[in-house]
Scaffold this motif. Structure first.
Motif, PDB file in Angstrom:
ATOM      1  N   THR A  76     -68.430 -50.723 -51.125  1.00  0.00           N
ATOM      2  CA  THR A  76     -68.534 -52.105 -51.607  1.00  0.00           C
ATOM      3  C   THR A  76     -69.832 -52.748 -51.143  1.00  0.00           C
ATOM      4  O   THR A  76     -70.152 -52.732 -49.958  1.00  0.00           O
ATOM      5  N   ASP A  77     -70.561 -53.310 -52.103  1.00  0.00           N
ATOM      6  CA  ASP A  77     -71.828 -53.990 -51.826  1.00  0.00           C
ATOM      7  C   ASP A  77     -71.597 -55.483 -52.119  1.00  0.00           C
ATOM      8  O   ASP A  77     -71.542 -55.892 -53.279  1.00  0.00           O
ATOM      9  N   ILE A  78     -71.440 -56.270 -51.050  1.00  0.00           N
ATOM     10  CA  ILE A  78     -71.092 -57.693 -51.227  1.00  0.00           C
ATOM     11  C   ILE A  78     -72.192 -58.446 -51.978  1.00  0.00           C
ATOM     12  O   ILE A  78     -71.912 -59.271 -52.854  1.00  0.00           O
ATOM     13  N   VAL A 124     -58.896 -56.585 -55.448  1.00  0.00           N
ATOM     14  CA  VAL A 124     -59.286 -55.797 -54.284  1.00  0.00           C
ATOM     15  C   VAL A 124     -58.143 -54.853 -53.912  1.00  0.00           C
ATOM     16  O   VAL A 124     -57.015 -55.290 -53.686  1.00  0.00           O
ATOM     17  N   ALA A 125     -58.421 -53.562 -53.825  1.00  0.00           N
ATOM     18  CA  ALA A 125     -57.411 -52.625 -53.299  1.00  0.00           C
ATOM     19  C   ALA A 125     -57.332 -52.830 -51.789  1.00  0.00           C
ATOM     20  O   ALA A 125     -58.359 -53.016 -51.134  1.00  0.00           O
ATOM     21  N   GLU A 126     -56.138 -52.784 -51.235  1.00  0.00           N
ATOM     22  CA  GLU A 126     -55.970 -53.150 -49.811  1.00  0.00           C
ATOM     23  C   GLU A 126     -56.777 -52.250 -48.872  1.00  0.00           C
ATOM     24  O   GLU A 126     -57.154 -52.670 -47.779  1.00  0.00           O
ATOM     25  N   GLY A 127     -57.104 -51.024 -49.318  1.00  0.00           N
ATOM     26  CA  GLY A 127     -57.842 -50.097 -48.445  1.00  0.00           C
ATOM     27  C   GLY A 127     -59.335 -50.100 -48.685  1.00  0.00           C
ATOM     28  O   GLY A 127     -60.017 -49.130 -48.354  1.00  0.00           O
ATOM     29  N   ASP A 128     -59.882 -51.186 -49.233  1.00  0.00           N
ATOM     30  CA  ASP A 128     -61.317 -51.188 -49.526  1.00  0.00           C
ATOM     31  C   ASP A 128     -62.142 -51.076 -48.246  1.00  0.00           C
ATOM     32  O   ASP A 128     -61.750 -51.593 -47.193  1.00  0.00           O
ATOM     33  N   ASP A 129     -63.288 -50.411 -48.345  1.00  0.00           N
ATOM     34  CA  ASP A 129     -64.106 -50.148 -47.140  1.00  0.00           C
ATOM     35  C   ASP A 129     -64.725 -51.414 -46.560  1.00  0.00           C
ATOM     36  O   ASP A 129     -65.109 -51.433 -45.393  1.00  0.00           O
TER      37      ASP A 129
END
Ligand code: ADP
Length: 322
Positions: free
Chosen positions: A197-199, A221-226
């Motif tokens: 993920t690039d904010i 957002v998937a709960e396990g996002d990096d």
């Protein structure tokens, strides 16, 4: 095949009951006794099971959860516990086992299969749709629809107040649910564990949407996002933008509820295919859906094969968000 047992193990999801009903009624139609095991592996170790008849599965095709109950059972990782389970099955004269489970339960089924000569067939279920060897696992379609219904409501508020909402859906390791939901909701962004993920890039994309005249934005957002959970990601976005931002975590509502028509029909197809497989003398197989067909694959694929997140769906979500 005279007597089979069936169980549901691991996290519950919609579609288990239609599948139980299908296993029981298919077995009975073929003159096979069906024994329901309570609380997954736990019931197998504790010898907690009972015969089922056509009426014991009456009125459940439209129910979420599992009438057999489910559990997580760390003890089943030990060979001695599995020995006890095998002894209980043998004592009851059970000559086939059907396990409806996710990655973990199906891995346990493989271990049991290695230890026992008992024919065993697995059926995939999980709202994450990440069981290997199959394009579809029971529960996914209902969970997608539940999340979509919730996010459509959130969109009303997002639009009325011209806000950005981050909506967290389940998916500790995989983003199938997040991606499907994002597509169905017309989300402006989707964050999945499979992609870094690039904010800054996310904020730039949202800004392009705003400049194009969009008054609200939804990011799934998937709960396990990096990049962290939805609250942590919200802090990062707030630090580099002026969005009025809210977070909604959908949580356990995604695991429950009335199974969709698709999960009811697929549960019926999977249940019948599992009984047919036992009757045909198959063992250590997973009932799978591949290219639209119900088929059998090696049980080990359930946890050994990693399914790829479809790149064309990620691209579609990106293009349609403009
Ligand atoms: P799911 O089946 O929904 O993926 P879990 O990953 O929690 O759920 O697994 C459910 C159960 O399967 C565990 O509590 C355990 O009893 C059993 N299990 C998981 N992995 C193994 C394993 N490697 N060996 C034996 N049993 C296992």
């Amino acid at each position: 095949m005279n007597r089979l047992a069936l169980l549901t193990s691991g996290g519950d999801c919609p579609g288990l009951n239609p599948c139980i009903r299908s296993v029981v009624r298919t077995a009975l139609a073929g003159g096979i006794e069906a024994i329901g095991v309570h609380r997954g592996w736990r019931g197998l170790i504790d010898n907690d099971m009972e015969p089922m008849d056509a009426r014991s599965v009456a009125g459940i095709v439209n129910l979420g959860g599992t009438v057999l109950r489910s559990s997580r059972c760390p003890e089943f990782r030990e060979a001695a516990a599995r020995e006890q389970a095998i002894a209980n099955l043998a004592e009851r004269g059970i000559d086939g086992l059907i396990v409806i489970g996710g990655n973990g339960s199906l891995r346990g089924a493989c271990e049991l299969s290695r230890q026992a000569s008992l024919p065993l067939i697995g059926i995939p279920k999980t709202i994450d749709n990440d069981v290997g060897g199959t394009d579809y696992a029971l529960g996914f379609d209902t969970a997608v629809n539940t999340a979509v219904e919730a996010i459509d409501k959130i969109r009303d508020t997002a639009t009325s107040h011209e806000r950005l909402f981050l909506v967290e859906v389940m998916g500790r390791d995989r983003g199938f649910l997040a991606l499907e939901v994002a597509l169905a909701c017309g989300a402006e962004g989707v964050l999945v564990p499979e992609m870094p993920t690039d904010i800054a890039a996310l904020c730039a994309g949202l800004e392009r949407c705003r400049e194009a005249g969009k008054v609200s934005s939804i990011v799934v957002v998937a709960e396990g996002d990096d990049a962290g959970n939805a609250y942590e990601i919200a802090d990062k976005i707030t630090a580099q933008s002026d969005y009025e931002l809210r977070v909604a975590v959908l949580g356990y509502i995604q695991r429950g509820g009335t199974p969709s028509a698709l999960d009811r029909v697929q549960g019926g197809l999977f249940g019948k295919a599992a009984v047919d497989a036992l009757v045909a003398g198959e063992t250590s197989k997973l009932v799978a859906k591949r290219n639209g067909e119900t088929t059998l694959v090696d049980l080990e694929l359930a946890w050994k094969e990693t399914r790829e997140l479809p790149a064309h769906l990620l691209e579609l979500a990106r293009v349609l968000a403009s």
